[in-house]
Write an enzyme that holds these catalytic residues in place. Structure first.
Site, PDB file in Angstrom:
ATOM      1  N   GLY A  11       0.819  -1.212   0.000  1.00  0.00           N
ATOM      2  CA  GLY A  11       0.000   0.000   0.000  1.00  0.00           C
ATOM      3  C   GLY A  11       0.852   1.262   0.000  1.00  0.00           C
ATOM      4  O   GLY A  11       2.086   1.210   0.011  1.00  0.00           O
ATOM      5  N   SER A  90      -9.202  -0.230   3.345  1.00  0.00           N
ATOM      6  CA  SER A  90      -9.015   1.111   3.911  1.00  0.00           C
ATOM      7  C   SER A  90      -9.936   2.170   3.313  1.00  0.00           C
ATOM      8  O   SER A  90      -9.834   3.340   3.674  1.00  0.00           O
ATOM      9  CB  SER A  90      -7.557   1.539   3.732  1.00  0.00           C
ATOM     10  N   THR A 131      -6.830   5.290  13.145  1.00  0.00           N
ATOM     11  CA  THR A 131      -7.246   6.340  12.209  1.00  0.00           C
ATOM     12  C   THR A 131      -8.133   7.396  12.845  1.00  0.00           C
ATOM     13  O   THR A 131      -8.918   7.104  13.760  1.00  0.00           O
ATOM     14  CB  THR A 131      -8.010   5.704  11.032  1.00  0.00           C
ATOM     15  N   GLU A 133     -10.677   8.424  11.510  1.00  0.00           N
ATOM     16  CA  GLU A 133     -12.069   8.042  11.224  1.00  0.00           C
ATOM     17  C   GLU A 133     -12.792   7.582  12.487  1.00  0.00           C
ATOM     18  O   GLU A 133     -14.020   7.621  12.550  1.00  0.00           O
ATOM     19  CB  GLU A 133     -12.100   6.922  10.181  1.00  0.00           C
ATOM     20  N   TYR A 154     -15.839   0.845   8.316  1.00  0.00           N
ATOM     21  CA  TYR A 154     -14.383   0.981   8.416  1.00  0.00           C
ATOM     22  C   TYR A 154     -13.993   1.582   9.774  1.00  0.00           C
ATOM     23  O   TYR A 154     -13.124   1.043  10.478  1.00  0.00           O
ATOM     24  CB  TYR A 154     -13.862   1.876   7.277  1.00  0.00           C
ATOM     25  N   LYS A 158     -11.861  -0.241  12.725  1.00  0.00           N
ATOM     26  CA  LYS A 158     -10.588   0.299  13.227  1.00  0.00           C
ATOM     27  C   LYS A 158     -10.655   0.552  14.729  1.00  0.00           C
ATOM     28  O   LYS A 158      -9.654   0.444  15.444  1.00  0.00           O
ATOM     29  CB  LYS A 158     -10.240   1.589  12.482  1.00  0.00           C
TER      30      LYS A 158
END
Ligand code: NAP
Ligand code: F7E
Length: 328
Positions: A11, A90, A131, A133, A154, A158
């Site tokens: 990535g 992701s 993250t 998020e 997501y 996480k």
């Protein structure tokens, strides 16, 4: 010579971290997913080492974080000093379409890796790619003690991985830490994330190949930093004396509209002539405003962002225009 294992090595972040660790003299092992086509390791082309070369320090293993046995075997055989868990589904918008799959990879993948390290009994330091998020609707600026309120499968996945990391640290005394990274971008950013989507469109529109780009919510505010600097923060966190979680952010933010304006302006274009709206890029639940407070990592580790969102837009536009000209 230290040894590291990186999941998600193919990535954006995995490729920058690999370059950093090789430059520091590490032996680097990475897990790559088997693909029907050669090409999913293209971000590693610059550092690829032929398996027949003696003295090589980069080793790629086929694998997947949904395969617990593979993780156990790799940790046992490699005995890494450091493990960086960067593997994830992701993409936030995609996670609404693939919630079960996203949780399997992004949430359960993390606990499989933690358990593999614990079961091995090896003294390994673990970095978990947490993250911003997870903050979701929490008011900015967000910092390490801000209450989480994730807004997507997501983000929820996480958050599970984040707390699993804290739990393994508290339960077993493992050196396992979360880097709560805000958005970070680069010319290697996946092409469907908004910054790269915009800068690729700018390059193609400036070259006369396209006329417009379709976007969703232009009002979203993000704290966009430069990915190579975030790889450095990950490494620094594992060199620290204590296992501590940190926010990794620039502390400055802009709207998607601002980013588009900066990117189009850099190519002498007006974004209003080329950006159109398409509902399909809106999310069932949006994260309106993410702006990190990086005071703790600056103070305790000495990491500080150097590239901010407007310079980042110019770096990415230049890279996409050069790539188009050279046909790469
Ligand atoms: P990325 O470019 O999407 O890379 C994700 C990596 O995970 C890729 O190497 C991908 O492999 C791998 N992967 C996906 N599913 C896997 C599976 N089942 N088993 C093994 N590997 C798998 O993401 P990134 O931007 O580098 O981000 C790195 C990590 O940081 C991710 O965990 C992401 O969620 C997190 N994060 C990113 C940001 C950001 O702004 N970039 C911010 C906060 C946190 P393929 O190449 O085969 O797809
Ligand atoms: O969206 C809006 C969209 O997909 C940014 C991942 O690395 O960072 C990333 O997640 C904003 C959102 O990134 C389009 O609604 C408008 O508000 O580039 P993005 P993200 O969702 O913030 C976090 C920190 C991660 O951890 C994730 O892994 O832009 N937006 N129009 C759009 N977004 C996309 N993708 N495409 C559009 O057309």
């Amino acid at each position: 010579m230290k040894t590291a294992l990186i999941t998600g090595i193919s990535g954006q972040d995995g490729s920058y971290l690999t370059e950093l660790l090789l430059a520091k003299g590490y032996v680097v092992h990475g897990i790559v997913r088997r693909s029907s086509m050669i090409g999913n390791t293209s971000r590693l082309d610059a550092v690829y080492q032929d398996p027949h070369d003696s003295g090589r320090r980069l080793f790629l293993h086929h694998g997947d974080v949904t395969d617990a046995g593979l993780l156990v075997n790799l940790i046992r055989d490699i005995r890494p000093d450091e493990v960086y868990n960067l593997a994830a589904q992701s993409h936030v918008r995609v996670s609404f379409d693939l919630p079960d799959y996203t949780a399997n990879v992004t949430a359960l993948g993390a606990i499989r890796l933690l358990e593999a390290v614990r079961a091995s009994g090896i003294d390994t330091r673990i970095y978990q790619a947490s993250t911003s998020e997870m903050f979701g609707t929490a008011a900015p600026p967000q910092h390490e003690t801000t209450v989480f309120h994730p807004r997507s499968p997501y983000g929820v996945s996480k958050l599970f991985a984040h707390w699993a990391t804290v739990n393994y640290r508290e339960s077993y005394g493992m050196f396992a830490v979360n880097g709560i990274a805000f958005n970070h971008e680069s010319p290697r950013r996946g092409e469907t994330f908004v910054t790269r989507k915009i800068t690729r469109a700018v390059a193609r529109i400036a070259a006369g190949l396209e006329k417009r780009v379709y976007l969703g919510n232009l009002d979203a505010v993000r704290d966009w930093g430069y990915a190579p600097e975030y790889a450095e923060a990950m490494w620094l966190m594992l060199q620290h004396g204590e296992p501590v979680d940190y926010v990794i952010a620039t502390g400055r933010a802009a709207t998607v509209r601002d980013f588009a304006d900066a990117a189009f302006s850099h190519a002498g274009l007006d974004w209003r002539d080329h950006v159109e709206h398409d509902d399909r890029y809106e999310r069932p639940a949006e994260v309106p405003e993410l702006v990190g407070d990086p005071a703790k990592i600056e103070r305790e580790i000495g990491w500080k962002a150097r590239v901010y969102w407007d310079e980042l837009a110019r770096i990415m536009v230049d890279a996409d225009r050069n790539a188009l000209r050279s046909g790469t």
